[in-house]
Scaffold this active site. Structure first.
Site, PDB file in Angstrom:
ATOM      1  CB  CYS A   1      -0.826   0.021   1.026  1.00 26.19           C
ATOM      2  SG  CYS A   1      -1.869   1.389   1.347  1.00 26.19           S
TER       3      CYS A   1
ATOM      4  CB  CYS B   1      -0.480   2.450   4.076  1.00 25.42           C
ATOM      5  SG  CYS B   1      -2.029   1.559   3.450  1.00 25.42           S
ATOM      6  CG  ASP B   2       3.303   1.105   4.394  1.00 30.25           C
ATOM      7  OD1 ASP B   2       2.656   1.568   5.455  1.00 30.25           O
ATOM      8  OD2 ASP B   2       2.759  -0.283   4.015  1.00 30.25           O
TER       9      ASP B   2
END
Ligand code: NAP
Length: 311
Positions: free
Chosen positions: A136, A139-140
């Site tokens: 992701c 997200c990261d």
């Protein structure tokens, strides 16, 4: 074993969507039963820090966040079980939900079984997921400022992730197993026009090297034409090889789209079977965020409550 109780609602799945549905359903006195499935807490339990969920200005670990969701649902009376639903029968009400041989009866069902990112199947990815390997970018990506990143895949997700990651990374290398991309032209052009992105075609990742302590140090790349393998240094690996909705138990029982996602009526969580609701990534191949999943979980509980009132 048959549990003769006719429950008001059974929630299948325990990511942000399922547990938010559980909070709302419990507070509406629906005494929800939550079957958490094989990955209690859902996909967030395989991420590390969550920094984009409102209310946590200092970030929170994904597994810790899901523990809080569960605790909040249980506080209002939701019952959570680490059980995997293997089969359902929605042909008549009360609906039947099976955990292997155990049968449960219910007037409504909220499906929140999520989706799973496709993986390459390497041993190293299990150890390094959340430690340099990610599925992701949203997200990261933030954790890879000025780092060199590899993105695997040749579809729209891989193109989108590669473009997005150039906001943080010093360099992004897109690795694709074929000579041609599956992605749409506009997405490919965006990648080709980006000076921070390099492309390696006809190559597969055969191993990821690194440790949980130091993160990823390199990958092994195998050329699919001449079969030669080489070491390629990088700090992170993002998979953009697609997602698979977890809907195997529902095939032929409720309407799924061509990609296997549950079809819900626009603007609601209603499926084609009255009394069966779906929320979170199992019906969303677009946004796929914890916050959007939680929002749709809330909608599902409200939709179920309304349905039960009208029975
Ligand atoms: P996808 O279209 O199925 O593409 C997956 C890619 O990963 C393909 O290039 C595939 O290679 C590769 N791949 C699959 N398994 C692999 C493996 N084991 N090893 C190496 N490579 C592998 O999935 P997606 O990109 O997630 O897109 C899914 C859907 O969402 C599509 O309809 C897409 O258009 C849509 N989407 C749209 C947007 C947007 O418009 N902004 C963004 C993201 C996704 P092959 O090509 O060789 O099969």
């Amino acid at each position: 074993m048959t549990d003769k109780t006719i429950h008001k609602t059974i929630i299948i799945g325990s990511g942000p969507a399922g547990l938010t549905a559980a909070i709302y359903a419990a507070r509406a006195n629906l005494s929800p039963i939550v079957f958490e499935g094989n990955q209690p807490g859902g996909q967030l339990t395989i991420t590390t820090d969550v920094e984009n969920y409102p209310g946590f200005p200092d970030g929170i670990l994904g597994p810790d966040m899901m523990d809080l969701f569960r605790k909040q649902a249980q506080k209002f009376g939701a019952e959570c079980f680490y059980k995997h639903v293997s089969k359902v029968d929605f042909s008549s009400s009360p609906f039947k939900v099976y955990v292997q041989e155990e049968e449960y009866l219910t007037e409504s069902v909220i499906i929140s079984t999520g989706a799973s990112a496709r993986m390459l199947g390497l041993d190293a990815e299990k150890e390094l997921m959340g430690y340099g390997v990610s599925t992701c970018a949203t997200c990261d990506g933030y954790f890879f400022k000025e780092k060199e990143i590899v993105v695997v895949g040749g579809g729209d997700s891989a193109m989108e992730e590669a473009s997005f990651l150039t906001k943080f990374a010093s360099k992004v290398t897109l690795v694709h197993r074929r000579d041609e991309f599956r992605a749409s032209k506009i997405m490919i052009d965006r990648v080709l026009d980006n000076p921070k992105i390099e492309i390696i075609k006809n190559a597969v990742v055969t191993d990821i090297l690194g440790s949980q302590k130091d993160g990823v140090s390199s990958i092994l790349l195998k050329d699919t034409i001449d079969g030669k393998e080489r070491n390629f240094e990088c700090d992170g690996v993002f998979y953009g090889i697609g997602h698979k909705p977890n809907t195997d138990q529902f095939k032929g029982i409720i309407n799924l789209n061509d990609q296997g996602y549950i079809v819900t009526n626009p603007g609601s969580t209603l499926t084609n079977v009255a009394g069966i609701f779906a929320c979170g990534d199992v019906q969303d191949d677009h946004y796929r965020q914890a916050i959007t999943a939680a929002g749709s979980g809330c909608m599902a509980a409200i939709d179920a409550e309304k349905y039960l009132e009208d029975l």
